[in-house]
Design a protein around this motif. Structure first.
Motif, PDB file in Angstrom:
ATOM      1  N   ASN A  32       0.853  -1.180   0.000  1.00  0.00           N
ATOM      2  CA  ASN A  32       0.000   0.000   0.000  1.00  0.00           C
ATOM      3  C   ASN A  32       0.894   1.236   0.000  1.00  0.00           C
ATOM      4  OD1 ASN A  32       0.907   0.230   2.650  1.00  0.00           O
ATOM      5  ND2 ASN A  32      -0.883  -0.819   3.465  1.00  0.00           N
ATOM      6  N   THR A  33       0.311   2.410  -0.012  1.00  0.00           N
ATOM      7  CA  THR A  33       1.114   3.632  -0.106  1.00  0.00           C
ATOM      8  C   THR A  33       1.936   3.875   1.158  1.00  0.00           C
ATOM      9  OG1 THR A  33      -0.792   4.905   0.629  1.00  0.00           O
ATOM     10  CG2 THR A  33      -0.427   4.738  -1.748  1.00  0.00           C
ATOM     11  N   ALA A  34       1.500   3.351   2.292  1.00  0.00           N
ATOM     12  CA  ALA A  34       2.273   3.510   3.531  1.00  0.00           C
ATOM     13  C   ALA A  34       3.577   2.721   3.483  1.00  0.00           C
ATOM     14  CB  ALA A  34       1.437   3.064   4.723  1.00  0.00           C
ATOM     15  N   SER A  35       3.682   1.758   2.587  1.00  0.00           N
ATOM     16  CA  SER A  35       4.909   0.961   2.460  1.00  0.00           C
ATOM     17  C   SER A  35       6.102   1.811   2.053  1.00  0.00           C
ATOM     18  CB  SER A  35       4.717  -0.146   1.428  1.00  0.00           C
ATOM     19  OG  SER A  35       3.660  -0.977   1.773  1.00  0.00           O
ATOM     20  N   PHE A  36       5.834   2.900   1.332  1.00  0.00           N
ATOM     21  CA  PHE A  36       6.928   3.748   0.866  1.00  0.00           C
ATOM     22  C   PHE A  36       7.543   4.595   1.975  1.00  0.00           C
ATOM     23  CE2 PHE A  36       4.386   3.162  -3.056  1.00  0.00           C
ATOM     24  CZ  PHE A  36       5.338   2.452  -3.756  1.00  0.00           C
ATOM     25  N   SER A  37       6.877   4.711   3.111  1.00  0.00           N
ATOM     26  CA  SER A  37       7.423   5.493   4.215  1.00  0.00           C
ATOM     27  C   SER A  37       8.085   4.620   5.276  1.00  0.00           C
ATOM     28  CB  SER A  37       6.319   6.336   4.860  1.00  0.00           C
ATOM     29  OG  SER A  37       5.336   5.486   5.416  1.00  0.00           O
ATOM     30  N   HIS A  38       8.103   3.328   5.075  1.00  0.00           N
ATOM     31  CA  HIS A  38       8.717   2.411   6.039  1.00  0.00           C
ATOM     32  C   HIS A  38      10.234   2.394   5.850  1.00  0.00           C
ATOM     33  CE1 HIS A  38       9.556  -1.432   8.118  1.00  0.00           C
ATOM     34  NE2 HIS A  38       8.550  -1.032   8.880  1.00  0.00           N
ATOM     35  N   PHE A  39      10.964   2.089   6.932  1.00  0.00           N
ATOM     36  CA  PHE A  39      12.424   2.057   6.890  1.00  0.00           C
ATOM     37  C   PHE A  39      12.957   1.035   5.886  1.00  0.00           C
ATOM     38  CE2 PHE A  39      16.393   0.108   8.398  1.00  0.00           C
ATOM     39  CZ  PHE A  39      17.231   1.208   8.250  1.00  0.00           C
ATOM     40  N   SER A  40      12.270  -0.079   5.737  1.00  0.00           N
ATOM     41  CA  SER A  40      12.761  -1.112   4.830  1.00  0.00           C
ATOM     42  C   SER A  40      12.731  -0.634   3.379  1.00  0.00           C
ATOM     43  CB  SER A  40      11.974  -2.408   4.988  1.00  0.00           C
ATOM     44  OG  SER A  40      10.618  -2.203   4.681  1.00  0.00           O
ATOM     45  N   PHE A  41      11.809   0.265   3.036  1.00  0.00           N
ATOM     46  CA  PHE A  41      11.811   0.818   1.684  1.00  0.00           C
ATOM     47  C   PHE A  41      13.010   1.738   1.481  1.00  0.00           C
ATOM     48  CE2 PHE A  41      10.717   4.099  -1.417  1.00  0.00           C
ATOM     49  CZ  PHE A  41      10.558   3.299  -2.536  1.00  0.00           C
ATOM     50  N   LEU A  42      13.359   2.515   2.503  1.00  0.00           N
ATOM     51  CA  LEU A  42      14.544   3.362   2.405  1.00  0.00           C
ATOM     52  C   LEU A  42      15.793   2.509   2.235  1.00  0.00           C
ATOM     53  CD1 LEU A  42      15.885   6.168   2.622  1.00  0.00           C
ATOM     54  CD2 LEU A  42      16.023   5.751   5.086  1.00  0.00           C
ATOM     55  N   LEU A  43      15.895   1.429   2.999  1.00  0.00           N
ATOM     56  CA  LEU A  43      17.019   0.502   2.853  1.00  0.00           C
ATOM     57  C   LEU A  43      17.041  -0.105   1.453  1.00  0.00           C
ATOM     58  CD1 LEU A  43      19.370  -1.024   4.276  1.00  0.00           C
ATOM     59  CD2 LEU A  43      17.701  -2.790   4.814  1.00  0.00           C
ATOM     60  N   PHE A  44      15.875  -0.477   0.964  1.00  0.00           N
ATOM     61  CA  PHE A  44      15.765  -1.026  -0.388  1.00  0.00           C
ATOM     62  C   PHE A  44      16.243  -0.020  -1.427  1.00  0.00           C
ATOM     63  CE2 PHE A  44      13.083  -1.344  -4.224  1.00  0.00           C
ATOM     64  CZ  PHE A  44      13.488  -2.584  -4.686  1.00  0.00           C
ATOM     65  N   ALA A  45      15.809   1.234  -1.310  1.00  0.00           N
ATOM     66  CA  ALA A  45      16.178   2.261  -2.292  1.00  0.00           C
ATOM     67  C   ALA A  45      17.677   2.565  -2.261  1.00  0.00           C
ATOM     68  CB  ALA A  45      15.368   3.528  -2.042  1.00  0.00           C
ATOM     69  N   VAL A  46      18.246   2.650  -1.069  1.00  0.00           N
ATOM     70  CA  VAL A  46      19.672   2.958  -0.953  1.00  0.00           C
ATOM     71  C   VAL A  46      20.524   1.818  -1.495  1.00  0.00           C
ATOM     72  CG1 VAL A  46      21.541   3.327   0.717  1.00  0.00           C
ATOM     73  CG2 VAL A  46      19.409   4.597   0.931  1.00  0.00           C
ATOM     74  N   THR A  47      20.185   0.582  -1.127  1.00  0.00           N
ATOM     75  CA  THR A  47      20.970  -0.551  -1.627  1.00  0.00           C
ATOM     76  C   THR A  47      20.787  -0.721  -3.137  1.00  0.00           C
ATOM     77  OG1 THR A  47      19.198  -2.085  -1.039  1.00  0.00           O
ATOM     78  CG2 THR A  47      20.998  -1.801   0.543  1.00  0.00           C
ATOM     79  N   ARG A  48      19.608  -0.422  -3.637  1.00  0.00           N
ATOM     80  CA  ARG A  48      19.377  -0.489  -5.086  1.00  0.00           C
ATOM     81  C   ARG A  48      20.249   0.539  -5.808  1.00  0.00           C
ATOM     82  NH1 ARG A  48      17.370  -4.392  -8.200  1.00  0.00           N
ATOM     83  NH2 ARG A  48      16.176  -4.960  -6.387  1.00  0.00           N
ATOM     84  N   PHE A  49      20.369   1.745  -5.249  1.00  0.00           N
ATOM     85  CA  PHE A  49      21.202   2.787  -5.851  1.00  0.00           C
ATOM     86  C   PHE A  49      22.669   2.376  -5.856  1.00  0.00           C
ATOM     87  CE2 PHE A  49      23.877   6.563  -5.358  1.00  0.00           C
ATOM     88  CZ  PHE A  49      23.565   7.232  -6.540  1.00  0.00           C
TER      89      PHE A  49
END
Length: 113
Positions: A32-49
């Motif tokens: 859901n849209t709240a998933s994008f504000s969770h810490f695991s999404f930030l970790l996912f985005a940083v490791t993906r970069f």
């Protein structure tokens, strides 16, 4: 071991370090849209970069066909190892392990000159 293989292995491990926690979070909560504000999404985005930066280095240092094949094979190998040993998923069938063996052989052949 060549520099290309070392960077490719590190890049694939970095991808997995971001994907596993976010996939676990999405499996427990749902998407859901709240998933994008969770810490695991930030970790996912940083490791993906970071992983994509390593891939761009590889694509600039080696032929694109060779790097694509190496990254694909390493993704298969490392994902299966992480699935069995870290996530305690069911082991592969015999044809699956034969295919995994072919992936290992192809990485060995592709990294030699």
């Amino acid at each position: 071991m060549s520099q290309v293989l070392i960077v490719a292995i590190i890049t694939q491990i970095i991808f997995l370090l971001g994907e596993i926690p976010f996939a676990g979070y999405l499996q427990s909560v749902g998407f859901n849209t709240a998933s994008f504000s969770h810490f695991s999404f930030l970790l996912f985005a940083v490791t993906r970069f970071i992983g994509i930066s390593g891939q761009m280095y590889l694509w600039g240092a080696t032929e694109i066909g060779r790097v694509s094949a190496i990254m694909g094979c390493l993704g298969i190998i490392i994902s299966n190892l992480a699935g069995v040993f870290l996530l305690h998923q069911k082991a592969l069938s015999m044809p699956g392990y034969v295919g995994l063996g072919f992936a290992v052989i192809s990485v060995c052949l592709l990294t030699t000159k």
